[in-house]
Enzyme design. Structure first.
Site, short mmCIF file in Angstrom:
data_model
loop_
_atom_site.label_atom_id
_atom_site.label_comp_id
_atom_site.label_asym_id
_atom_site.label_seq_id
_atom_site.Cartn_x
_atom_site.Cartn_y
_atom_site.Cartn_z
N GLU A 145 0.75 -1.13 -0.11
CA GLU A 145 -0.18 0.01 0.00
C GLU A 145 0.85 1.32 0.07
O GLU A 145 0.81 2.11 1.00
CB GLU A 145 -0.83 -0.11 1.18
CG GLU A 145 -1.79 -1.03 1.17
CD GLU A 145 -3.09 -0.82 2.12
OE1 GLU A 145 -2.66 -0.27 3.44
OE2 GLU A 145 -4.11 -1.46 1.97
N GLU A 298 -6.35 -7.79 -1.12
CA GLU A 298 -7.04 -7.71 0.44
C GLU A 298 -8.61 -7.30 0.46
O GLU A 298 -8.96 -6.40 0.01
CB GLU A 298 -6.01 -6.89 1.09
CG GLU A 298 -4.76 -7.15 1.56
CD GLU A 298 -4.25 -6.20 2.37
OE1 GLU A 298 -4.95 -5.47 3.14
OE2 GLU A 298 -2.73 -6.09 2.25
C1 GLA Z 1 -4.50 -2.65 4.78
C2 GLA Z 1 -3.05 -3.46 5.17
C3 GLA Z 1 -3.13 -4.85 5.88
C4 GLA Z 1 -4.08 -4.41 6.91
C5 GLA Z 1 -5.13 -4.21 6.54
C6 GLA Z 1 -6.24 -3.93 7.75
O1 GLA Z 1 -4.92 -3.17 3.63
O2 GLA Z 1 -2.35 -3.74 3.68
O3 GLA Z 1 -1.64 -4.91 6.31
O4 GLA Z 1 -3.53 -3.47 7.90
O5 GLA Z 1 -5.12 -2.85 6.06
O6 GLA Z 1 -7.60 -3.39 7.37
#
Ligand code: GLA
Length: 640
Positions: A145, A298
């Protein structure tokens, strides 16, 4: 073999090796076929500078390979270890207020710090060297991210180089930034700074340029790691996009640098709004991917967090949201994370294997979804069909985050979401498109609050209408150029001629204010004193100072039509423009050759009978003329 990916972030380094065997068994039981490994493992992989511990990862990858689970191997650079911050205090990030952050969370680095960049490249290279030919590997996952901003002096230096590249001279920068206003004229590059906390309103162009700069800088950091991986491996390389107002990343532009667009998606709403946000996020991802398949990297298996507290996902929602992403082009459904952590900052984040263990509702639903997905794999390469496009431009979003706007209620993202919601409520699939995209395949193009627009983008929208398209331009569009300077002569500057309207004055409404329209509809947030110069008036303001003045106009241009909508309209008014009717069933079509796959999502409580023929993929049942979709349910029908 076409397949859909199923799995998620796997963090075995948080667990004793005795748990790994159960992990592999449960993954097999659930039909998991891809896990992201190592995404936050830097301190486990390099516990002290230059000392690598790969033994545990070797054993993890071997075990996954034996279990038939492929690996998306991540570089752990979103969380440097404590030793790194001790050795490189200059790489700790500084906030806009000038506070240098300390170690203790994740993402605590400045991507402009050379020490950070070389350490990141170093660990990426070490991983590539060790694992490039491991048979479990299916994909590389750079970082996590990308999205941090820093205001330190190293960032300031990089910003100046970027500005020099963009503008060529201080003279041009002064002109673009309108520095004559408030005595901001620069005579020495050293005086140019990031938009740190200051006394009063920030220079809007400086603010926007800082976002543009960070997008390019983070992309350069991504590219450096990608080069290390590419040198030794031909597998796909990606990074997981995060979407949010704080993220200085131009995802559409980055798409050229990733082999597959991957997004993380966590709806901020927990009710029906979460379903709409799911569709929104997935439609955006597809546009970044240029209509090609992309990957949901995710999502949450269980509870959603609205910022206040967790709200459990009700039974069935995890699968429904997964299918909503797949319907819109995702080649799978992945989650954060495989096993819920026992400790640490996100110990209460849901997981495929919750704290309760496999004997749990969530895991049973995980197994059921894993069993259903293979029957949907045949859709993976089919194109999503949409006749409507909504314009999305991240630079416009950034520009509208400045502190200079005529109303604090102006919100680009909300305006785009409103437009998307109108179609979503009628069950209609839309694409998003960038401002200079080829729009000729769409019947309708909606342009919500495109405050900032380049001459080229404005010309391309005009060409779309001249070619026969229906263009609907929303309030507060076409106002400034890419330097955030007003296009003079009347709003909506860039679109004035095309729309045949001229606006002399804005009339922002109070945050909770509404205005009546002659059609019976209502406007919110905003109104304008519109003169219909060469356009036909479709709807008028009723009451107040704008009583009787045009609110919505339409102009015939060649074979096409250009509409102007000068306020934030409600669903009923939008339905009148686009000929929509509300439907609890959302329909998404995919097509390849002569075959069509239709996904139906019933967001209502009552079952709905949809007219269709073919084969329902999840049940394998033949459908002749009609299909019952239960309330909250979904179905996927293949038709010849
Ligand atoms: C993000 C991160 C993960 C986790 C999620 C929790 O997407 O990439 O590592 O922290 O949020 O919602």
């Amino acid at each position: 073999m076409t397949r859909l990916w199923y799995g998620g972030d796997y963090n075995p380094d948080q667990w004793d090796e005795s748990v790994w065997k159960e992990d592999a068994d449960l993954m097999r039981q659930a039909g998991v076929n891809l896990v992201t490994v190592g995404v936050f493992s830097w301190s486990s992989l390099e516990p002290s500078p230059g000392v690598y511990e790969f033994g545990w990862l070797d054993r993890v990858l071997d075990r996954l390979y034996d279990a038939g689970v492929s690996v998306d191997l991540a570089t752990p650079t979103a969380s440097p270890p404590p030793w790194f911050s001790r050795l490189h205090p200059e790489a700790l990030p500084v906030t806009a207020d000038g506070v240098r952050l300390t170690h203790g969370s994740r993402d605590t680095y400045c991507a402009c710090a050379p020490g950070y960049r070389s350490a990141a490249v170093g660990i990426a290279r070490a991983l590539a060297e060790r694992y490039h030919d491991h048979p479990a590997l299916a994909m590389w996952h750079v970082h996590n991210e990308y999205g941090t901003t820093c205001y330190c002096s190293l960032a300031a230096e990089r910003f100046r180089s970027w500005l020099l590249e963009r503008y060529g001279s201080l003279e041009r920068l002064n002109a673009a930034w309108t520095t004559a206003f408030w005595s901001q004229g620069y005579s020495d590059w050293q005086d140019v700074q990031p938009p740190r906390r200051t006394q009063y309103l920030v220079n809007p162009t400086q603010y926007l340029d800082y976002r543009r700069f960070w997008s390019d800088e983070l992309l350069a950091a991504y590219r450096e790691q990608k080069a290390e991986l590419r040198a030794l491996s031909s597998l796909p390389i990606t990074t997981n996009y995060v979407f949010g107002g704080w993220v200085p990343v131009n995802h559409a532009q980055w798409a050229a640098e990733v082999d597959v667009v991957a997004i993380d998606h966590y709806p901020g709403r927990t009710d029906l709004g979460a379903e709409e946000q799911t569709a929104f996020g997935a439609d955006l991802a597809r546009s970044w991917a240029g209509g090609n398949p992309w990957l949901l990297m995710e999502q949450a298996a269980g509870a959603l967090n609205d910022g206040q507290r967790l709200h459990p996902k009700e039974p069935g929602r995890m699968a429904r949201n997964s299918l909503s992403h797949i319907a819109r082009g995702s080649t799978g459904s992945l989650f954060f994370q495989w096993r819920a952590s026992r400790g640490g900052a996100e110990m209460y984040h849901s997981a495929l294997v919750p704290h309760a263990g496999p004997s749990s509702r969530i895991f049973r639903e995980v197994v059921a979804l894993g069993a259903a997905l293979p029957s949907l794999a045949e859709v993976a390469d089919a194109a999503v069909v949409a006749d409507v496009a909504i314009l999305w431009d991240v630079e416009c979003w950034w520009a509208m985050q400045g502190t200079h706007l005529p109303s604090s209620s102006l919100d680009y993202l909300a305006a785009v979401q409103d437009a998307h919601r109108h179609f979503w409520r009628a069950g209609v699939t839309v694409d998003f498109a960038g401002p200079s995209a080829d729009l000729s395949s769409y019947q309708t193009v909606v342009v919500p609050s495109l405050y900032l627009v380049s001459d080229e983008a404005a010309a391309s929208l005009a060409a779309y209408v001249e070619g026969g398209g229906q263009l609907v331009v929303g309030y507060f569009s076409g106002i400034v150029d890419p330097d955030v300077q007003v296009r003079l002569g009347g709003y909506p500057g860039a679109f004035r001629e095309l729309l045949g309207v001229r606006v002399e004055e804005f009339h922002p409404l109070p945050a909770d204010g509404e205005v009546e329209l002659s059609s019976g509809g209502r406007g919110r947030l905003w109104s304008e004193d519109v003169e219909a110069v060469s356009a036909e008036v479709v709807d008028r303001y009723v009451g107040g100072v704008l009583d009787g003045k045009p609110a919505i106009t339409r102009r015939q241009v060649g074979e096409g039509t250009a509409w102007y909508v000068s306020t934030a309209i409600d669903f009923e008014t939008a339905a009148g423009i686009y000929d929509l009717s509300p439907s609890p069933v959302e329909t998404v079509r995919r097509r390849a050759g002569d075959t069509t796959w239709t996904f139906y999502f019933n967001h209502g409580d009552a079952q709905v009978d949809v007219p269709t023929d073919g084969v329902e993929l999840i049940s394998g049942a033949r459908v002749d003329g009609s299909l019952l979709v239960p309330g909250g349910g979904y179905a996927v029908v293949r038709s010849p």
